[in-house]
Write a protein that holds these residues in place. Sequence first.
Motif, PDB file in Angstrom:
ATOM      1  N   VAL A 104       0.626  -1.613   0.118  1.00  0.00           N
ATOM      2  CA  VAL A 104      -0.132  -0.087  -0.237  1.00  0.00           C
ATOM      3  C   VAL A 104       0.653   1.395  -0.161  1.00  0.00           C
ATOM      4  N   VAL A 105       1.675   1.510   0.945  1.00  0.00           N
ATOM      5  CA  VAL A 105       2.759   2.480   1.215  1.00  0.00           C
ATOM      6  C   VAL A 105       3.678   2.847  -0.503  1.00  0.00           C
ATOM      7  N   VAL A 106       4.133   1.469  -1.232  1.00  0.00           N
ATOM      8  CA  VAL A 106       4.821   1.664  -2.166  1.00  0.00           C
ATOM      9  C   VAL A 106       3.838   2.431  -3.210  1.00  0.00           C
ATOM     10  N   ARG A 107       2.542   1.631  -3.382  1.00  0.00           N
ATOM     11  CA  ARG A 107       1.368   2.354  -4.893  1.00  0.00           C
ATOM     12  C   ARG A 107       1.309   3.339  -4.385  1.00  0.00           C
ATOM     13  N   ALA A 155       0.894   6.733  -7.040  1.00  0.00           N
ATOM     14  CA  ALA A 155      -0.455   7.780  -6.493  1.00  0.00           C
ATOM     15  C   ALA A 155       0.545   8.409  -6.392  1.00  0.00           C
ATOM     16  N   GLU A 156       1.125   8.565  -5.829  1.00  0.00           N
ATOM     17  CA  GLU A 156       1.762  10.339  -5.521  1.00  0.00           C
ATOM     18  C   GLU A 156       0.896  10.948  -4.267  1.00  0.00           C
ATOM     19  N   ARG A 157       0.644  10.269  -3.647  1.00  0.00           N
ATOM     20  CA  ARG A 157       0.372  10.897  -1.967  1.00  0.00           C
ATOM     21  C   ARG A 157       1.207  11.526  -1.934  1.00  0.00           C
ATOM     22  N   PRO A 158       0.505  12.414  -0.948  1.00  0.00           N
ATOM     23  CA  PRO A 158       1.360  12.975   0.745  1.00  0.00           C
ATOM     24  C   PRO A 158       1.668  11.462   1.491  1.00  0.00           C
ATOM     25  N   MET A 159       2.768  12.184   2.289  1.00  0.00           N
ATOM     26  CA  MET A 159       2.606  10.779   3.177  1.00  0.00           C
ATOM     27  C   MET A 159       1.525  10.901   4.046  1.00  0.00           C
ATOM     28  N   ALA A 160       1.377  11.850   4.390  1.00  0.00           N
ATOM     29  CA  ALA A 160       0.543  12.673   5.373  1.00  0.00           C
ATOM     30  C   ALA A 160      -0.881  11.737   5.558  1.00  0.00           C
ATOM     31  N   GLU A 161      -1.277  11.634   4.154  1.00  0.00           N
ATOM     32  CA  GLU A 161      -2.365  11.362   3.209  1.00  0.00           C
ATOM     33  C   GLU A 161      -2.551   9.210   3.783  1.00  0.00           C
ATOM     34  N   ILE A 162      -1.400   9.001   3.391  1.00  0.00           N
ATOM     35  CA  ILE A 162      -1.012   7.350   3.912  1.00  0.00           C
ATOM     36  C   ILE A 162      -0.797   7.374   5.038  1.00  0.00           C
ATOM     37  N   ALA A 163      -0.505   8.023   6.126  1.00  0.00           N
ATOM     38  CA  ALA A 163      -0.586   7.722   7.280  1.00  0.00           C
ATOM     39  C   ALA A 163      -2.013   7.762   7.892  1.00  0.00           C
ATOM     40  N   GLY A 212      -3.732   4.153   9.584  1.00  0.00           N
ATOM     41  CA  GLY A 212      -3.515   5.222  10.603  1.00  0.00           C
ATOM     42  C   GLY A 212      -2.423   5.078  11.946  1.00  0.00           C
ATOM     43  N   VAL A 213      -1.712   5.471  10.973  1.00  0.00           N
ATOM     44  CA  VAL A 213      -0.091   5.256  11.887  1.00  0.00           C
ATOM     45  C   VAL A 213       0.796   6.388  11.551  1.00  0.00           C
ATOM     46  N   THR A 214       1.461   6.772  12.644  1.00  0.00           N
ATOM     47  CA  THR A 214       2.388   8.678  11.944  1.00  0.00           C
ATOM     48  C   THR A 214       2.748   8.079  10.648  1.00  0.00           C
ATOM     49  N   GLU A 215       3.455   9.539   9.959  1.00  0.00           N
ATOM     50  CA  GLU A 215       4.472  10.136   9.153  1.00  0.00           C
ATOM     51  C   GLU A 215       5.704   9.491   9.390  1.00  0.00           C
ATOM     52  N   SER A 216       6.464   9.595  10.526  1.00  0.00           N
ATOM     53  CA  SER A 216       7.322   8.810  10.470  1.00  0.00           C
ATOM     54  C   SER A 216       7.334   7.017   9.993  1.00  0.00           C
ATOM     55  N   ARG A 217       6.155   6.073  10.980  1.00  0.00           N
ATOM     56  CA  ARG A 217       6.432   5.232  10.688  1.00  0.00           C
ATOM     57  C   ARG A 217       5.675   4.445   9.093  1.00  0.00           C
ATOM     58  N   VAL A 218       5.381   5.221   8.265  1.00  0.00           N
ATOM     59  CA  VAL A 218       4.775   5.781   7.366  1.00  0.00           C
ATOM     60  C   VAL A 218       6.483   5.423   5.936  1.00  0.00           C
ATOM     61  N   SER A 219       7.795   6.140   6.257  1.00  0.00           N
ATOM     62  CA  SER A 219       8.615   6.415   6.180  1.00  0.00           C
ATOM     63  C   SER A 219       9.609   5.085   6.319  1.00  0.00           C
ATOM     64  N   GLN A 220       8.876   4.687   7.883  1.00  0.00           N
ATOM     65  CA  GLN A 220       9.855   3.776   8.107  1.00  0.00           C
ATOM     66  C   GLN A 220       9.525   2.830   7.268  1.00  0.00           C
TER      67      GLN A 220
END
Length: 300
Positions: free
Chosen positions: A208-211, A216-224, A228-236
């Motif tokens: 999901v994060v890769v796609r 889809a070029e969505r901002p990290m905040a939206e993916i987070a 239901g996780v933090t932006e830091s977790r999405v980055s990890q």
Amino acid sequence: MSTHDHTQDRSVDQEQALHGLDTPTGTTDSEQMIVDHMGLVGHIVRETMSRVPSHVNRDDLHSAGLTALVKAAHAFEADRGVPFTRYAASRVRGAILDELRQIDWASRSVRRRGRDLDQARTRLAATLGRVPDNAEVAASLGLTLAEVESNDGDVARANVLSLQGGSETPYEEMLVSTSPSPEAAVEHQERLDYLAEAIEELPERLQVVVREYFLAERPMAEIAETLGVTESRVSQIRAEALVLLRDALNSALDPELVTPHPRPDGCAAQRRAAYFQAVAARHAATRQPARVTARLSGTA
């Protein structure tokens, strides 16, 4: 041996290889690989001819390259993980290089002396601030002017092999082309195929994060927020996915580049190995329908 005799011998070798006399275990698959990659031989020969004197016989190089292609097809082992195009290109280049060496009559001493002269000219040019003449070059090396001029003539007449430009420069890097070579295009497409298949085999959250981030070029905040996780977790998660994708591609195409796991007997290493196997299996499965279709249509 005369050029005529050499060409005849090369033609005999080529005909034997084409009829499978050198490799009696030839298969339909190998024959199809030969047909599919004849254009690769022509491309390498064309590029080579642009780098050598006009007296080099194109047919000799093409014959040597075709013979190498046939032998490469019979010797190819798909389970080694190296694409056939890359393997065949290497064998064809090597055969053409050997062919050029055989028709290059200059002795090693002439070549060595030629390198000494070049180095002396470079040193003198740096010291004098201009191009030195042959007399100055001869004096710096303790040679006579006649010896320098004679060696220059020998090298000029025998300058068949300027492809490598020195032992430290790979032959293939000296071939100039304004567009991707056939093998480069095939390798690029194969990497894209493996990448798509590797993404499909990622664990769901990593996928999901890769796609969402890269495709889809969505901002990290939206993916987070979606996960239901933090932006830091999405980055990890993104970093973890990129490492897995990189190693999956390397496992399939460049095994020597795979980063060793710090705990090879641990659960994480086993999960990673299972992921690599799943990607390879998906790749094989996606190729099978195409092969079957090709056989049914009579093209394989």
